[in-house]
Write a protein that holds these residues in place. Structure first.
Motif, PDB file in Angstrom:
ATOM      1  N   SER A 534      -8.518 -58.003-104.445  1.00 32.43           N
ATOM      2  CA  SER A 534      -7.568 -58.028-105.558  1.00 32.43           C
ATOM      3  C   SER A 534      -6.548 -59.141-105.392  1.00 32.43           C
ATOM      4  N   LEU A 535      -6.331 -59.568-104.147  1.00 34.31           N
ATOM      5  CA  LEU A 535      -5.395 -60.659-103.869  1.00 34.31           C
ATOM      6  C   LEU A 535      -6.077 -62.023-103.933  1.00 34.31           C
ATOM      7  N   GLY A 536      -7.351 -62.025-104.285  1.00 36.34           N
ATOM      8  CA  GLY A 536      -8.083 -63.276-104.407  1.00 36.34           C
ATOM      9  C   GLY A 536      -8.601 -63.829-103.104  1.00 36.34           C
ATOM     10  N   ARG A 537      -8.610 -63.004-102.032  1.00 36.34           N
ATOM     11  CA  ARG A 537      -9.124 -63.470-100.751  1.00 36.34           C
ATOM     12  C   ARG A 537     -10.646 -63.386-100.744  1.00 36.34           C
ATOM     13  N   PRO A 538     -11.363 -64.417-100.310  1.00 36.43           N
ATOM     14  CA  PRO A 538     -12.821 -64.310-100.162  1.00 36.43           C
ATOM     15  C   PRO A 538     -13.155 -63.239 -99.126  1.00 36.43           C
ATOM     16  N   ALA A 539     -13.987 -62.278 -99.479  1.00 37.47           N
ATOM     17  CA  ALA A 539     -14.300 -61.174 -98.569  1.00 37.47           C
ATOM     18  C   ALA A 539     -15.745 -60.742 -98.742  1.00 37.47           C
ATOM     19  N   VAL A 540     -16.471 -60.688 -97.632  1.00 35.36           N
ATOM     20  CA  VAL A 540     -17.872 -60.274 -97.603  1.00 35.36           C
ATOM     21  C   VAL A 540     -17.997 -59.114 -96.627  1.00 35.36           C
ATOM     22  N   ARG A 541     -18.797 -58.116 -96.994  1.00 36.08           N
ATOM     23  CA  ARG A 541     -19.033 -56.982 -96.088  1.00 36.08           C
ATOM     24  C   ARG A 541     -20.465 -56.994 -95.592  1.00 36.08           C
ATOM     25  N   LEU A 542     -20.619 -56.874 -94.288  1.00 36.65           N
ATOM     26  CA  LEU A 542     -21.931 -56.698 -93.678  1.00 36.65           C
ATOM     27  C   LEU A 542     -22.052 -55.244 -93.259  1.00 36.65           C
ATOM     28  N   HIS A 543     -23.142 -54.597 -93.641  1.00 32.37           N
ATOM     29  CA  HIS A 543     -23.364 -53.212 -93.241  1.00 32.37           C
ATOM     30  C   HIS A 543     -24.588 -53.153 -92.339  1.00 32.37           C
ATOM     31  N   LEU A 544     -24.416 -52.547 -91.161  1.00 31.35           N
ATOM     32  CA  LEU A 544     -25.489 -52.465 -90.175  1.00 31.35           C
ATOM     33  C   LEU A 544     -26.231 -51.152 -90.335  1.00 31.35           C
ATOM     34  N   ARG A 545     -27.488 -51.240 -90.774  1.00 30.47           N
ATOM     35  CA  ARG A 545     -28.297 -50.033 -90.917  1.00 30.47           C
ATOM     36  C   ARG A 545     -28.660 -49.453 -89.555  1.00 30.47           C
ATOM     37  N   ASP A 546     -28.695 -50.290 -88.574  1.00 35.75           N
ATOM     38  CA  ASP A 546     -28.870 -49.894 -87.169  1.00 35.75           C
ATOM     39  C   ASP A 546     -27.883 -50.755 -86.386  1.00 35.75           C
ATOM     40  N   ARG A 547     -26.950 -50.125 -85.707  1.00 32.93           N
ATOM     41  CA  ARG A 547     -25.860 -50.900 -85.104  1.00 32.93           C
ATOM     42  C   ARG A 547     -26.322 -51.879 -84.023  1.00 32.93           C
ATOM     43  N   PRO A 548     -27.006 -51.433 -82.967  1.00 29.98           N
ATOM     44  CA  PRO A 548     -27.435 -52.393 -81.939  1.00 29.98           C
ATOM     45  C   PRO A 548     -28.349 -53.485 -82.497  1.00 29.98           C
ATOM     46  N   GLU A 549     -29.307 -53.087 -83.317  1.00 28.82           N
ATOM     47  CA  GLU A 549     -30.236 -54.070 -83.871  1.00 28.82           C
ATOM     48  C   GLU A 549     -29.510 -55.045 -84.793  1.00 28.82           C
ATOM     49  N   GLY A 550     -28.595 -54.540 -85.603  1.00 30.33           N
ATOM     50  CA  GLY A 550     -27.853 -55.403 -86.514  1.00 30.33           C
ATOM     51  C   GLY A 550     -26.975 -56.403 -85.785  1.00 30.33           C
ATOM     52  N   LEU A 551     -26.310 -55.960 -84.729  1.00 33.67           N
ATOM     53  CA  LEU A 551     -25.478 -56.876 -83.948  1.00 33.67           C
ATOM     54  C   LEU A 551     -26.326 -57.951 -83.276  1.00 33.67           C
ATOM     55  N   ALA A 552     -27.497 -57.549 -82.785  1.00 32.54           N
ATOM     56  CA  ALA A 552     -28.391 -58.538 -82.175  1.00 32.54           C
ATOM     57  C   ALA A 552     -28.850 -59.558 -83.221  1.00 32.54           C
ATOM     58  N   GLN A 553     -29.124 -59.108 -84.433  1.00 28.83           N
ATOM     59  CA  GLN A 553     -29.516 -60.021 -85.509  1.00 28.83           C
ATOM     60  C   GLN A 553     -28.407 -61.022 -85.838  1.00 28.83           C
ATOM     61  N   LEU A 554     -27.174 -60.529 -85.899  1.00 25.56           N
ATOM     62  CA  LEU A 554     -26.049 -61.416 -86.200  1.00 25.56           C
ATOM     63  C   LEU A 554     -25.893 -62.469 -85.115  1.00 25.56           C
ATOM     64  N   ALA A 555     -26.038 -62.053 -83.866  1.00 27.30           N
ATOM     65  CA  ALA A 555     -25.928 -63.016 -82.771  1.00 27.30           C
ATOM     66  C   ALA A 555     -27.024 -64.070 -82.869  1.00 27.30           C
ATOM     67  N   ASP A 556     -28.251 -63.639 -83.192  1.00 30.38           N
ATOM     68  CA  ASP A 556     -29.351 -64.590 -83.335  1.00 30.38           C
ATOM     69  C   ASP A 556     -29.110 -65.550 -84.495  1.00 30.38           C
TER      70      ASP A 556
END
Length: 559
Positions: A534-556
């Motif tokens: 609402s303040l005009g800040r660029p904001a993106v949300r990442l949702h991890l369907r599986d936490r360990p696997e999702g974090l590993a994907q982000l690192a890769d």
């Protein structure tokens, strides 16, 4: 040019252009009589509008009888620690008291579990300890303050109370497992007394952000065995120097911080290099960000892993601070602008005083939190529902899914990216020139500790994508709402935000409330995201369907 100011157990070293810049500001502060006025608790130092609140928030400048009495109250004949076997201390708190207590516990090597998150996985881990050995310290939020209206700490207390009951603790045996730190005459104090809990009165003239040496921050570490008297003695040694116009390390640091922001170096990059003060950078971050980030102004603290970490490179809008070794000693980072060394108790007071000075230089109210309540109101709106019904959060389809990671963003935010790597590059490209990227992870900071590594990975990738360093900060949610949240909403409007949420595989109901911890956490995340957008800040949300696997994907994707 190098300037070294040493007194009261603290050494502040300044090198380069900041010496002249800081001395110009310092001379003006001295000619205005600011050092003496601050120690005398002159509430008008930050302007007439700030004076009413400041008059009730300057208690940290003097010795606290309540804090001094804690060791006797904890371990004396009538102390809380008299109960044999209660040797596991858990703190339920938010904001400054939580971060300060954790730093104190770490420095003392004390066994202290700090819970400042509503993530059900993290809370489940804290509940795993033996309930028959556990005593819980509950720190009530400042009246009217708090980024979630106090819902977080209240929910945690209810969950722990239920867990103790499930373990067979009832009546007086259950009541004595809680120590409540609250303001005299507050609803929290009255409720604790009625329940039969131990009660510690908090200082009436200190807020949590500046209260590293008050009862809210010290009670749990004292129970865990930290030497509270030594911390207070260290602070007292520095306090004797605070009225001095010169040879005053706290005034010198405050002038350097304020002059840096005035000169356009409004990113304060903090790296530890041998200070031995684990967690102190996180406490300084919440103080500087929350006290100075408002009215479109501020000084953004960027805590990096060490002096070799991505993001510690010197740029035109950064002022670098080393905690520990002096910058003129051999080794990396010797050309850094500021270095601070000294014991923990003195460091707390040093930074509180210096931040109050910097607020005077910038012309902001260090005690106001005009923007924090926006997220509280947004969260409350999401939690508000039909009586007895769970909160409703409108979920929209992700803009992109790759493996265990969903990317949620407005249509134009990803710039047509079709892969996770491309989406992350779009986030980095969204950072305005002279701006920063904040990573806000609503996860379990212990089981999902790899998420903290995203800060360095994003900083390194940003330097390639943008061909220049981009400041990247990291905060655990919802804790960051009480720490850096004020800066993100009230500071310069040059931030971009990457929020990370994760699937909840084992939720915890909140007794007496129509929502679970997982639902509360999601409402906190969505509420904050809604305010940022609402303040005009660029904001993106990442949702991890599986936490360990999702974090590993982000690192890769960032490697």
């Amino acid at each position: 040019m190098t300037s070294v100011v040493t007194a009261g157990g603290i050494s502040v070293t300044i090198r380069g252009a900041v010496v002249d810049e800081g001395e110009t500001v310092l001379d003006r502060l001295v000619s205005d009589g600011v050092p003496g006025a601050l120690v005398s608790r002159n509430s008008h130092l930050w302007g007439p509008d700030a004076a009413p609140a400041a008059a009730r928030r300057l208690g940290w400048l003097g010795p606290s009888e309540i804090a001094r009495s804690l060791p006797a109250r904890v371990s004396g004949p009538a102390g809380f620690a008299r109960d044999a076997g209660l040797d596991r201390v858990v703190l339920l708190a938010s904001g400054g008291p939580a971060v300060a207590a954790e730093a104190i516990g770490a420095a003392a090597g004390a066994e202290l579990t700090v819970v400042d998150s509503t993530d059900p996985h993290e809370v489940t881990g804290a509940l795993a300890g033996d309930p028959h050995r556990t005593i819980v310290v509950v720190v009530a939020d400042d009246p009217g303050a708090g980024a979630d209206g106090g819902a977080g700490v209240d929910a945690l207390r209810r969950v722990f109370e239920r867990a103790f009951g499930d373990a067979g603790l009832t009546g007086a045996d259950l009541a004595r497992r809680f120590v409540v730190v609250a303001a005299a005459g507050s609803a929290e104090e009255r409720a604790a007394q009625e329940a039969g809990h131990h009660v510690v009165e908090s200082e009436p003239d200190v807020d949590g952000r500046f209260g590293a040496l008050d009862a809210r921050a010290l009670t749990a570490p004292a129970l865990a065995g930290a030497d509270v008297e030594a911390l207070l003695d260290q602070a007292a040694a520095l306090a004797a120097t605070l009225r001095q116009p010169y040879d005053n390390p706290a005034l010198t640091l405050g002038a350097a911080l304020g002059s840096s922001a005035l000169a356009g170096r409004d990113k304060l990059v903090i790296a530890d290099h041998g200070s031995g003060l684990t967690g102190f950078g996180a406490w300084a971050e919440q103080l500087v960000a929350g006290a100075l980030g408002k009215g479109g102004r501020g000084l953004l603290p960027v805590v990096v892993e060490d002096v070799e970490a991505p993001g510690f490179e010197l740029t035109a809008d950064m002022r670098r601070v080393i905690l520990g070794r002096r910058p003129d000693e051999p080794g990396p980072g010797r050309e850094a602008g500021i270095s601070v060394a000294g014991p923990l108790g003195a460091q707390f007071l040093l930074w509180e005083y210096a931040t109050a000075i910097a607020a005077r230089v910038l012309g902001v109210d260090p005690f106001g939190e005009p923007d924090v309540r926006e997220s509280a109101a947004s969260t409350a709106a999401l939690l508000r529902s039909e009586e007895g019904a769970a909160p409703t959060v409108v979920r929209r389809p992700p803009a992109l899914v790759e493996g265990a990671v969903e990317v949620h963003a407005r249509e134009d935010a990803l710039k047509g990216a079709a892969t996770l790597a491309g989406a992350l590059e779009a986030v980095l490209e969204s950072v305005p020139d002279g701006g920063y990227l904040a990573v806000l992870a609503y996860l379990d900071r212990w089981a999902d500790a790899e998420a903290a590594g995203l800060r360095a990975l994003l900083a390194a990738r940003a330097a390639k994508v943008r061909r220049r360093p981009v400041p990247v900060t990291f905060g655990w949610g919802p804790a960051h709402l009480h720490t850096t949240g004020q800066y993100h909403k009230g500071g310069p409007r040059n931030g971009s935000f990457l929020q990370v949420t994760g699937v909840v595989t084992a939720d915890l109901p909140v007794p007496g409330r129509p929502y679970s911890l997982g639902e509360l956490q999601l409402a906190q995340a969505f509420g904050d995201l809604r305010v940022l957008r609402s303040l005009g800040r660029p904001a993106v949300r990442l949702h991890l369907r599986d936490r360990p696997e999702g974090l590993a994907q982000l690192a890769d994707a960032l490697s």
